[in-house]
Design an enzyme around this catalytic site. Structure first.
Site, short mmCIF file in Angstrom:
data_model
loop_
_atom_site.label_atom_id
_atom_site.label_comp_id
_atom_site.label_asym_id
_atom_site.label_seq_id
_atom_site.Cartn_x
_atom_site.Cartn_y
_atom_site.Cartn_z
N GLY A 11 -9.16 -19.78 1.73
CA GLY A 11 -8.74 -21.43 0.83
C GLY A 11 -9.20 -22.09 -0.79
O GLY A 11 -9.50 -20.86 -1.07
N ILE A 13 -10.81 -24.07 -2.32
CA ILE A 13 -12.58 -23.65 -3.73
C ILE A 13 -13.11 -22.36 -2.75
O ILE A 13 -13.72 -21.54 -3.71
CB ILE A 13 -13.24 -24.80 -2.21
CG1 ILE A 13 -12.42 -26.25 -3.18
CG2 ILE A 13 -14.65 -24.92 -3.44
CD1 ILE A 13 -13.86 -27.05 -2.22
N SER A 137 -19.60 -32.96 1.94
CA SER A 137 -18.79 -33.55 1.29
C SER A 137 -18.85 -34.92 1.10
O SER A 137 -19.73 -35.32 1.59
CB SER A 137 -17.24 -33.58 2.52
OG SER A 137 -16.27 -34.90 1.78
N TYR A 161 -13.68 -36.59 9.31
CA TYR A 161 -14.09 -35.67 8.90
C TYR A 161 -14.65 -35.61 8.04
O TYR A 161 -15.98 -35.23 8.10
CB TYR A 161 -13.05 -35.66 8.02
CG TYR A 161 -13.19 -34.99 6.35
CD1 TYR A 161 -13.56 -35.16 5.59
CD2 TYR A 161 -13.15 -33.38 6.55
CE1 TYR A 161 -13.70 -34.67 4.21
CE2 TYR A 161 -13.96 -31.94 5.30
CZ TYR A 161 -13.98 -33.05 4.20
OH TYR A 161 -14.15 -32.42 3.42
N LYS A 165 -18.99 -33.36 8.90
CA LYS A 165 -19.64 -33.38 7.91
C LYS A 165 -21.56 -33.67 7.49
O LYS A 165 -22.20 -33.07 7.58
CB LYS A 165 -18.91 -33.27 6.54
CG LYS A 165 -18.06 -32.98 5.80
CD LYS A 165 -17.95 -31.04 6.35
CE LYS A 165 -16.47 -30.33 5.63
NZ LYS A 165 -16.58 -28.95 5.56
N TYR A 199 -19.23 -32.10 -2.38
CA TYR A 199 -18.03 -32.27 -2.70
C TYR A 199 -17.18 -33.44 -3.41
O TYR A 199 -17.21 -34.30 -2.36
CB TYR A 199 -16.74 -31.56 -2.51
CG TYR A 199 -17.40 -29.96 -2.51
CD1 TYR A 199 -16.41 -28.65 -1.72
CD2 TYR A 199 -17.49 -29.30 -2.51
CE1 TYR A 199 -16.18 -28.09 -0.97
CE2 TYR A 199 -18.12 -28.30 -2.05
CZ TYR A 199 -17.26 -27.18 -1.67
OH TYR A 199 -17.63 -25.97 -1.51
N PHE A 200 -16.80 -33.81 -3.98
CA PHE A 200 -16.58 -35.31 -4.69
C PHE A 200 -15.16 -34.79 -4.60
O PHE A 200 -14.81 -34.59 -3.28
CB PHE A 200 -16.72 -35.57 -6.14
CG PHE A 200 -18.49 -36.34 -5.34
CD1 PHE A 200 -19.36 -35.94 -5.39
CD2 PHE A 200 -18.51 -38.09 -5.10
CE1 PHE A 200 -20.68 -36.38 -4.97
CE2 PHE A 200 -19.72 -38.26 -5.03
CZ PHE A 200 -20.62 -38.38 -4.33
N LEU A 222 -3.73 -36.01 -3.33
CA LEU A 222 -3.37 -37.03 -4.23
C LEU A 222 -2.87 -35.94 -5.01
O LEU A 222 -1.87 -35.64 -5.38
CB LEU A 222 -4.45 -37.41 -5.25
CG LEU A 222 -3.97 -37.92 -6.87
CD1 LEU A 222 -2.37 -39.07 -6.74
CD2 LEU A 222 -4.54 -39.24 -7.43
N ARG A 315 -4.57 -47.01 2.70
CA ARG A 315 -4.50 -45.28 3.86
C ARG A 315 -5.99 -45.78 4.30
O ARG A 315 -7.15 -46.12 3.74
CB ARG A 315 -4.79 -44.02 3.01
CG ARG A 315 -4.21 -42.85 3.52
CD ARG A 315 -4.61 -41.89 3.24
NE ARG A 315 -5.73 -41.52 2.36
CZ ARG A 315 -5.54 -40.76 1.23
NH1 ARG A 315 -4.81 -39.25 1.49
NH2 ARG A 315 -6.35 -40.63 0.89
#
Ligand code: WQD
Length: 364
Positions: A11, A13, A137, A161, A165, A199-200, A222, A315
């Protein structure tokens, strides 16, 4: 150096981290079902690590499969121990990771992210492999009250999501005998060495442009949306919300270069391998926030492409600002991000313009 199992290693990362791990001398087994990745990424990792075919066969074993498949997990751990090359630690990336998508498929997110982690941890326990770096995350913080966000901030996910986590993080705390304690560093009572990396917003690509983010289907994030727009794979860009309580009204995030994230994993793994049983929880972020419009301008500068956009409603599941307090990771690991927003935009543009169709770009 260690023999590592990398779930989701093909993937975005995962592939960048595999490259850093190979260069650090580790030997890897990658388990990936390619649901949001391509085996070509690992071919490119071998190329970037300058491994001969013989060396690659020895140092990077690739297994296609699902992290929920206990038969595959059993085979990987059993073969390792029978061959005298046991799996010494795991870096667990495999999972679904799009905020918007998680509202549409909550049961899939709980199945892959939580049941997959449970299957993996059970197998690790059965084989006495008690060292794991977990891909967590910052999404689990939800709409944090404080900014920047420290690791001790309340866990209040606002989307499926982030909830998955948070659930896996609790499972890991239970394994370490640290249930209900949110201190970023704790000694483990049960012999586990665990790092939970929050992770940010990981973005960018390897500077060579040979590996990068290649989301399957419609991208949610994005940067891949901007880069696909710039190569005309998309025609419009919508800014989700211009009425947020931020300087220019658009969402603010803590973007961190994927190469810095990869280095953060190696630093966390080294910390676990060289010290005793512990549970550490670390923000992987820069501590600097950029708005959507600021990112858009930086991307236009890097790519030379004008991005036309439309301001639309917020969103579902988004929050106004998510920025890390990264101090603990620096104090604990001696690690901090080195690359800037301009590097992220430059590298994602190098990747996307050289690979218009990602890894499906046969010409590349
Ligand atoms: C960033 C900003 C949007 C798309 C991501 C991942 C998640 C997690 C955290 C690792 C927001 C805005 C976006 C678009 C927009 N990473 N945006 N138009 O939501 O912060 O979460 O990072 O665990 O996996 O999803 O990232 O890139 O989707 O959004 O205006 O077309 O860009 O509103 O402010 P997000 P994102």
């Amino acid at each position: 150096m260690a023999r590592l199992l990398i779930t989701g290693g093909a993937g975005f990362i995962g592939s960048h981290t595999c490259l850093v791990l190979l260069n650090a001398g580790h030997d890897l087994i990658v388990l990936d079902n390619y649901s949001n990745s391509s085996p070509k990424a690992l071919e490119r990792v071998i190329e970037l690590a300058s491994l001969s075919l013989e060396k690659a066969t020895l140092r990077l074993e690739v297994v296609q499969g699902d992290v929920r498949d206990e038969g595959i997990l059993e085979r990987l751990f059993l073969e390792g121990s029978q061959a005298g090359r046991p799996i010494e630690a795991v870096i667990h990336f495999a999972g679904l990771k799009a905020v918007a998508e998680s509202f549409l498929k909550p049961t899939s997110y709980w199945s892959v992210n939580v049941c997959g982690s449970q299957a993996l941890l059970s197998k690790m326990e059965a084989y006495g492999c008690k060292t794991i770096v977990f891909s967590s995350s910052a999404t689990l913080y939800g709409a944090a009250k404080s900014s920047p966000i420290p690791e001790t901030a309340p866990i209040r996910p606002v989307n499926p999501y982030g909830a998955t986590k948070a659930a896996v993080e609790m499972m890991l705390a239970d394994l370490a005998g640290c249930s209900g304690n949110d201190a970023p560093f704790q000694t483990s009572q049960n012999g586990w060495r665990i790092a939970r990396l929050r992770y940010f917003n990981p973005v960018g690509a390897h500077p060579s442009g040979r590996i990068g983010e290649d989301p399957s289907g419609h991208p949610n994030n994005l940067f891949p949306i901007l880069s696909q727009l710039a190569i005309k794979r998309r025609s419009s860009f919508k800014v989700f919300g211009s009425d947020w309580p931020t300087p220019d009204g658009t969402g603010v995030r803590d973007y961190i270069h994927v190469m810095d994230v990869a280095e953060g994993h190696t630093a966390a793994l080294d910390a676990l391998l060289t010290s005793g049983p512990q549970l550490i929880t670390l923000n992987l972020g820069s501590g600097k926030g950029y708005s959507v419009l600021e990112v858009l301008k930086a991307f236009e500068k890097a790519s030379g492409v004008t991005v036309n956009y439309e301001l639309v409603d917020r969103r579902q599941g988004d929050v106004a600002i998510t920025v890390a307090d990264p101090q603990f990771a620096y104090r604990r690991l001696g690690w901090k991000p080195k690359l800037k927003l301009s590097d992220m935009c430059r590298d994602v543009w190098t990747w996307q313009s050289a690979n218009p169709l990602g890894f499906h770009n046969e010409a590349a």
